[in-house]
Write a protein that holds these residues in place. Structure first.
Motif, short mmCIF file in Angstrom:
data_model
loop_
_atom_site.label_atom_id
_atom_site.label_comp_id
_atom_site.label_asym_id
_atom_site.label_seq_id
_atom_site.Cartn_x
_atom_site.Cartn_y
_atom_site.Cartn_z
N GLU A 1 49.81 41.65 44.21
CA GLU A 1 48.51 42.29 44.10
C GLU A 1 48.50 43.34 42.99
OE1 GLU A 1 46.55 43.91 47.86
OE2 GLU A 1 46.80 41.73 48.04
N ALA A 2 49.55 44.16 42.97
CA ALA A 2 49.64 45.21 41.95
C ALA A 2 49.74 44.60 40.56
CB ALA A 2 50.84 46.10 42.23
N ALA A 3 50.54 43.54 40.45
CA ALA A 3 50.74 42.90 39.13
C ALA A 3 49.42 42.32 38.62
CB ALA A 3 51.81 41.82 39.23
N LYS A 4 48.64 41.73 39.57
CA LYS A 4 47.34 41.17 39.19
C LYS A 4 46.44 42.26 38.62
CE LYS A 4 46.61 37.37 42.32
NZ LYS A 4 46.26 37.22 43.72
N LYS A 5 46.41 43.40 39.33
CA LYS A 5 45.57 44.53 38.86
C LYS A 5 46.02 44.98 37.49
CE LYS A 5 44.09 46.60 43.18
NZ LYS A 5 44.77 47.29 44.26
N LEU A 6 47.29 44.83 37.23
CA LEU A 6 47.83 45.30 35.94
C LEU A 6 47.71 44.23 34.85
CD1 LEU A 6 50.94 47.13 37.41
CD2 LEU A 6 48.89 48.19 36.44
N GLY A 7 47.12 43.09 35.22
CA GLY A 7 46.81 42.08 34.20
C GLY A 7 47.83 40.97 34.07
N ALA A 8 48.77 40.85 35.04
CA ALA A 8 49.79 39.79 34.95
C ALA A 8 49.15 38.40 35.12
CB ALA A 8 50.86 39.99 36.01
N SER A 9 49.73 37.40 34.48
CA SER A 9 49.26 36.02 34.63
C SER A 9 49.72 35.46 35.98
CB SER A 9 49.87 35.16 33.51
OG SER A 9 51.27 35.06 33.71
N ASP A 10 49.12 34.33 36.39
CA ASP A 10 49.54 33.69 37.64
C ASP A 10 51.03 33.37 37.63
OD1 ASP A 10 47.05 33.85 38.72
OD2 ASP A 10 46.65 31.69 38.71
#
Ligand code: UTP
Length: 207
Positions: free
Chosen positions: A53-62
């Motif tokens: 979840e945190a990585a997604k918020k930080l813009g990480a790809s799938d």
């Protein structure tokens, strides 16, 4: 008898539960002593979910989120290996392997590859339901299903952090390789032992 166990991160590590991990490791040692050949795949649980979840918020790809999820599963596998001590050499313990799936799929693929007699999916609900039992009070649990029925229930969509009781890739492998599978509530260890030994376990049998 070869058995693959997919142990949900939801039960061993949400939050991380050393007491459960110790007791689970004792069950694995006991089963090994009784002659079972065990392969255990450990899930990522809360650690995976929070980090994804945190990585997604930080813009990480799938893909990168999946990498992070795999790292979490390996951390949890390392806890189980810690609890097993020297017994760890008597069985295979692993976390995630490739992108785009969950540890259920790792376990199903291992079971197919090694022609395991049984795949146990130990999770935090009592089996496979027709709806999410945590959200829907009237959800109905299945005592048994064919692998075709499982495919229909599970659907085919995957995304990082997916929380279905059996992931679509695992369902596909179970169907294709005709692996007998039992989905049990692993919060009670005796359910796992009973499922392996063909006793009453209260879960869902897929064959
Ligand atoms: P889990 O197997 O723990 O997912 O993998 P889950 O089904 O949500 O977890 P529990 O065990 O019921 O709590 C966590 C995440 O790690 C990545 C995926 O993003 C997955 O959602 N992962 C895991 C992979 O990409 N490949 C793998 O082989 C395993």
């Amino acid at each position: 008898m070869k058995v693959v166990i997919s142990i949900g991160g939801s039960i061993i590590a949400s939050p991380v539960n050393p007491e459960y991990i110790k007791n689970f490791s004792k069950l694995l040692s006991k089963l090994h002593g009784e002659g079972y050949k065990l392969m255990v795949v450990v899930g990522g649980g809360r650690l995976a979910r929070e980090y994804i979840e945190a990585a997604k918020k930080l813009g990480a790809s799938d893909d990168y989120c999946d990498e992070i999820g795999i790292a979490a599963t390996r951390m949890n596998a390392m806890l189980l290996i810690s609890a097993l001590g020297s017994e760890a050499k008597n069985m295979q313990v692993t976390g995630g392997t490739e992108l785009g799936q969950t540890t259920d799929a790792v376990a199903a693929k291992l079971a197919g590859k090694h022609r395991a007699r049984l795949l146990i999916i130990a999770t935090n609900v009592a089996g496979v339901y027709d709806a999410d039992p945590n959200k829907n009070k009237t959800a109905k649990k299945f005592d048994s299903l064919t692998s075709e029925q499982l495919l229909k229930i599970v659907g085919r969509k995957y995304h990082p952090g997916l929380a279905a009781v059996v992931d679509p890739i695992a369902a596909e492998v179970i169907h294709r390789s005709k692996i007998k599978t039992v989905v049990v509530d692993g919060r009670k260890l005796e359910n796992i032992e009973n499922a392996i030994k063909g006793k009453r376990h209260g879960g869902t049998v897929i064959e």
